[in-house]
Design a protein around this motif. Sequence first.
Motif, PDB file in Angstrom:
ATOM      1  N   ASP A 143     -41.739  18.021  19.010  1.00 59.53           N
ATOM      2  CA  ASP A 143     -43.082  18.017  19.563  1.00 59.53           C
ATOM      3  C   ASP A 143     -44.075  17.909  18.411  1.00 59.53           C
ATOM      4  OD1 ASP A 143     -44.995  20.303  21.707  1.00 59.53           O
ATOM      5  OD2 ASP A 143     -45.354  18.248  21.022  1.00 59.53           O
ATOM      6  N   ILE A 144     -44.557  16.698  18.136  1.00 61.95           N
ATOM      7  CA  ILE A 144     -45.505  16.522  17.034  1.00 61.95           C
ATOM      8  C   ILE A 144     -46.824  17.219  17.349  1.00 61.95           C
ATOM      9  CG2 ILE A 144     -46.815  14.807  15.710  1.00 61.95           C
ATOM     10  CD1 ILE A 144     -44.541  12.922  15.968  1.00 61.95           C
ATOM     11  N   SER A 145     -47.167  17.280  18.613  1.00 63.95           N
ATOM     12  CA  SER A 145     -48.401  17.981  18.979  1.00 63.95           C
ATOM     13  C   SER A 145     -48.332  19.443  18.579  1.00 63.95           C
ATOM     14  CB  SER A 145     -48.633  17.858  20.493  1.00 63.95           C
ATOM     15  OG  SER A 145     -48.803  16.515  20.870  1.00 63.95           O
ATOM     16  N   GLY A 146     -47.164  20.051  18.744  1.00 67.59           N
ATOM     17  CA  GLY A 146     -47.008  21.447  18.330  1.00 67.59           C
ATOM     18  C   GLY A 146     -47.180  21.617  16.830  1.00 67.59           C
ATOM     19  N   LEU A 147     -46.649  20.628  16.078  1.00 66.86           N
ATOM     20  CA  LEU A 147     -46.811  20.669  14.625  1.00 66.86           C
ATOM     21  C   LEU A 147     -48.281  20.572  14.229  1.00 66.86           C
ATOM     22  CD1 LEU A 147     -45.618  20.593  11.752  1.00 66.86           C
ATOM     23  CD2 LEU A 147     -45.420  18.108  11.994  1.00 66.86           C
ATOM     24  N   ILE A 148     -49.025  19.683  14.914  1.00 70.92           N
ATOM     25  CA  ILE A 148     -50.435  19.526  14.612  1.00 70.92           C
ATOM     26  C   ILE A 148     -51.201  20.797  14.961  1.00 70.92           C
ATOM     27  CG2 ILE A 148     -52.523  18.205  15.098  1.00 70.92           C
ATOM     28  CD1 ILE A 148     -50.387  16.731  13.491  1.00 70.92           C
ATOM     29  N   GLU A 149     -50.862  21.409  16.098  1.00 75.83           N
ATOM     30  CA  GLU A 149     -51.552  22.645  16.488  1.00 75.83           C
ATOM     31  C   GLU A 149     -51.297  23.751  15.469  1.00 75.83           C
ATOM     32  OE1 GLU A 149     -50.308  23.609  20.384  1.00 75.83           O
ATOM     33  OE2 GLU A 149     -51.288  21.910  21.345  1.00 75.83           O
ATOM     34  N   GLU A 150     -50.046  23.834  14.993  1.00 71.04           N
ATOM     35  CA  GLU A 150     -49.722  24.855  13.997  1.00 71.04           C
ATOM     36  C   GLU A 150     -50.473  24.595  12.687  1.00 71.04           C
ATOM     37  OE1 GLU A 150     -45.752  26.986  12.069  1.00 71.04           O
ATOM     38  OE2 GLU A 150     -45.563  25.320  13.485  1.00 71.04           O
ATOM     39  N   ALA A 151     -50.567  23.310  12.325  1.00 71.33           N
ATOM     40  CA  ALA A 151     -51.314  22.966  11.113  1.00 71.33           C
ATOM     41  C   ALA A 151     -52.792  23.304  11.257  1.00 71.33           C
ATOM     42  CB  ALA A 151     -51.147  21.470  10.799  1.00 71.33           C
ATOM     43  N   MET A 152     -53.350  23.076  12.443  1.00 67.23           N
ATOM     44  CA  MET A 152     -54.760  23.422  12.668  1.00 67.23           C
ATOM     45  C   MET A 152     -54.983  24.923  12.550  1.00 67.23           C
ATOM     46  SD  MET A 152     -56.506  20.624  13.192  1.00 67.23           S
ATOM     47  CE  MET A 152     -57.964  21.078  14.097  1.00 67.23           C
ATOM     48  N   SER A 153     -53.989  25.709  12.977  1.00 69.62           N
ATOM     49  CA  SER A 153     -54.099  27.169  12.839  1.00 69.62           C
ATOM     50  C   SER A 153     -54.103  27.575  11.375  1.00 69.62           C
ATOM     51  CB  SER A 153     -52.932  27.853  13.569  1.00 69.62           C
ATOM     52  OG  SER A 153     -52.958  27.546  14.938  1.00 69.62           O
ATOM     53  N   VAL A 154     -53.245  26.921  10.564  1.00 74.87           N
ATOM     54  CA  VAL A 154     -53.211  27.211   9.128  1.00 74.87           C
ATOM     55  C   VAL A 154     -54.555  26.868   8.488  1.00 74.87           C
ATOM     56  CG1 VAL A 154     -52.138  26.578   6.934  1.00 74.87           C
ATOM     57  CG2 VAL A 154     -50.718  26.911   8.962  1.00 74.87           C
ATOM     58  N   VAL A 155     -55.125  25.724   8.864  1.00 75.54           N
ATOM     59  CA  VAL A 155     -56.421  25.320   8.323  1.00 75.54           C
ATOM     60  C   VAL A 155     -57.499  26.331   8.705  1.00 75.54           C
ATOM     61  CG1 VAL A 155     -58.232  23.562   8.451  1.00 75.54           C
ATOM     62  CG2 VAL A 155     -55.843  22.875   8.237  1.00 75.54           C
ATOM     63  N   ALA A 156     -57.449  26.809   9.951  1.00 78.03           N
ATOM     64  CA  ALA A 156     -58.445  27.787  10.397  1.00 78.03           C
ATOM     65  C   ALA A 156     -58.369  29.071   9.591  1.00 78.03           C
ATOM     66  CB  ALA A 156     -58.251  28.082  11.884  1.00 78.03           C
ATOM     67  N   GLU A 157     -57.132  29.530   9.279  1.00 82.85           N
ATOM     68  CA  GLU A 157     -56.962  30.736   8.465  1.00 82.85           C
ATOM     69  C   GLU A 157     -57.556  30.542   7.069  1.00 82.85           C
ATOM     70  OE1 GLU A 157     -55.764  33.851   8.779  1.00 82.85           O
ATOM     71  OE2 GLU A 157     -55.735  33.553  10.936  1.00 82.85           O
ATOM     72  N   LYS A 158     -57.246  29.396   6.471  1.00 81.77           N
ATOM     73  CA  LYS A 158     -57.762  29.129   5.121  1.00 81.77           C
ATOM     74  C   LYS A 158     -59.293  29.069   5.119  1.00 81.77           C
ATOM     75  CE  LYS A 158     -53.802  26.573   3.247  1.00 81.77           C
ATOM     76  NZ  LYS A 158     -53.369  25.305   2.663  1.00 81.77           N
ATOM     77  N   ARG A 159     -59.850  28.391   6.090  1.00 86.76           N
ATOM     78  CA  ARG A 159     -61.312  28.259   6.140  1.00 86.76           C
ATOM     79  C   ARG A 159     -61.981  29.605   6.379  1.00 86.76           C
ATOM     80  NH1 ARG A 159     -63.318  23.083   6.799  1.00 86.76           N
ATOM     81  NH2 ARG A 159     -65.069  23.816   8.048  1.00 86.76           N
TER      82      ARG A 159
END
Length: 522
Positions: A60-76
Motif C-alpha cells: 500500500d503506497i498510500s500507507g507509506l506516504i501517510e506514514e511519511a507525512m506523519s514523520v514530516v509533521a513530527e519534524k516540523r
Amino acid sequence: MAIPKKGTAPAGRKSMKMEADELTEKIKACVKEALDEQAEAKAEGEEGTEEATAEVVPADISGLIEEAMSVVAEKRKSRKEAGEELGDVTAEEVMEAVGELLDATGGEAKEDDGIEEEVKEDEEVTDEAKGRKAAARKHQTKSARKSAASPVQRKYSAIYMSRTTPTSTAKKSIPPAIQLARAIKCLDVFGKHDPDAASFYAQRKYDDADMAREFKALSATNPAAGGYLIPEIYLDQIIELLYSKTVIFELGAQKVPMANGNLNIPKMTGGARATWGGEARKIAKTQPTYGNIRLSAKRLEAIVPQTRELLMSTNYSADQLFANDLTRRMELGLDFGAMFGKGGEFQPLGVFTDKEVEHVDAKALSNDDLADSNGKITADFPVYVRSKVLAKNVDDSKLGWAFNSVLEGYLMNLKTTTGAYIYRDEMNSGKLAGFPYRVSNQITTDSTGLTELAFGNWADLLVGEQMGLETYTTLDGSWVDEEGTQHNAFEENLAATRALMYVDIAARHKESFLHVKNIKAF
C-alpha cells in the motif's frame, strides 16, 4: 427555477485538500516508478521480475506516504517549537521521510538479495551471462528514456535508492574534544539549556543524529541544579583525553572512582615476614600493620572566556579552539594540585608539599660529588636520587621524573671532561637515568636560578573522581580573571564557560616519592 452557478475559482486558489491530494499522487508516482526501476536492476535479467518487484514495493503506497507525512509533521513540530519559521510542506521533505522509512526496513530485503545471489551462482554460466547482458541493455534503454522524460523523479529516487551512509564513518572519526565542544554549544548556546532545542540544533548545524538522540534522551530526565548537564557519553570520552595529557597521568598516576564523594583506601604500612628457627623452638610472630588513605572530593574549577563570534561559529577549527582552551585549563589544574596542593578542605595534598614525602635540599648535601653549596648539581646527582628511591623497595614499573624545561636544558648540557654530552642522547628519547621524564613549567625557577624536581613511582599517586566534568555556558554575567580584572560579558561581547570537576589526589605510599629543592639551574 434554475439556480445560477457561482463563478469558477481561479487556478491559483485550489482548496487545501486538492493540494494535499495532488502532492500525494505526485509522490506516489515517484515512489512506485523508482522502486520498479530498483527491482528491475536487482533482477538482472532473470525471469520473475514481477515477483522481485512485489517483494520490494510496499503493498500500500498510500500507507507509506501517510506514514511519511506523519514523520514530516513530527519534524516540523520540533522545528517550530525551537523558534524556526516554517512555510508549506514541500515534496523534498516528504521524499526525505520516505527514504528514512525505506532505509529502516531495507535490511531484510538486502538479506533476501544475498540469498538469491547465492542460488544464481549455481546456474549455468552461459545463461547467466546472457541474462545479465539482456538486463543491462533493457535497463540502460529504460533509464535513458526516464531521465529524459522526468529528471525530477530521478532526483527524488536518488534520496532513498542509495543505501550507503558516507557520513557515518566521518562522524566516528570526530575527536572527543570536538564532540564535547559541539555538545556544549548545542545545549548552552544555541538551545539555551533546552534539551529539545539542543537536539534540533545538533541535527541542523552538525548533521549529528547520534548527538540529537542523546539530547532527546536527556529531555526525559530531571535537570540538575543550575541546568542540564552535558550527556555522559561525551564527558567520559573527554575525561580520558584530559587525563592522558596531564604530566601526572603520563607518568602513571591512577584514577579511582568516588561514587559518594568520599573514599577510604587501606594500605599496608608493615608486612609480615618469615623468620628462621631451630628444632623445638617457638616460631617468632610478625604482625602486619595497616594504614588508611581518605579521599574527599574537592572542586576544581575554571572559567573559560570566549568571544561570542567564536562560540557561535560551527566551524571545525572554532570547535577545536574552544575545546583546547577548556581542557587545557583543567589539565593544568590537575597537575598543579598533584604537585603543589596545600591540603586541607579545599585542595589536595601535593607531592612537593607533603611533609611525609622525603625532601632533599641540594644546597645541604655536603658532598661536592653530587652538588656544591649553591645547589649546582653534577652528573652523579640523578643517579644518587634514583638509588635513594629504589633503596626503599619501591616498585619500579612507573618510576619517573618531573621537572621544568630550564632544568631539562641544564641536564642535557652536562658534559664529560672531554666535552661529550652525558645525558643528551638518552634525554632525546624521553628518559633520564633509565626512567621516563615529563616537563611541567608549573614547576617554577626563581630569579636566582633555583628550581626543584620530583622522582618516584607515580602509580602510587591516586586521583579520586566523583562525577567527571560539568560545564555551563552563559552569554551574560561577569567574572574576575587571574590578574584581578573584572569582565562583563554583555559589554565586551564575550561568553564564559564554567567547568567543574570534583576530585581529590593523594599519594598511597609516601615513601614512593622523593622531592629535591634548591637545584641551581643557572
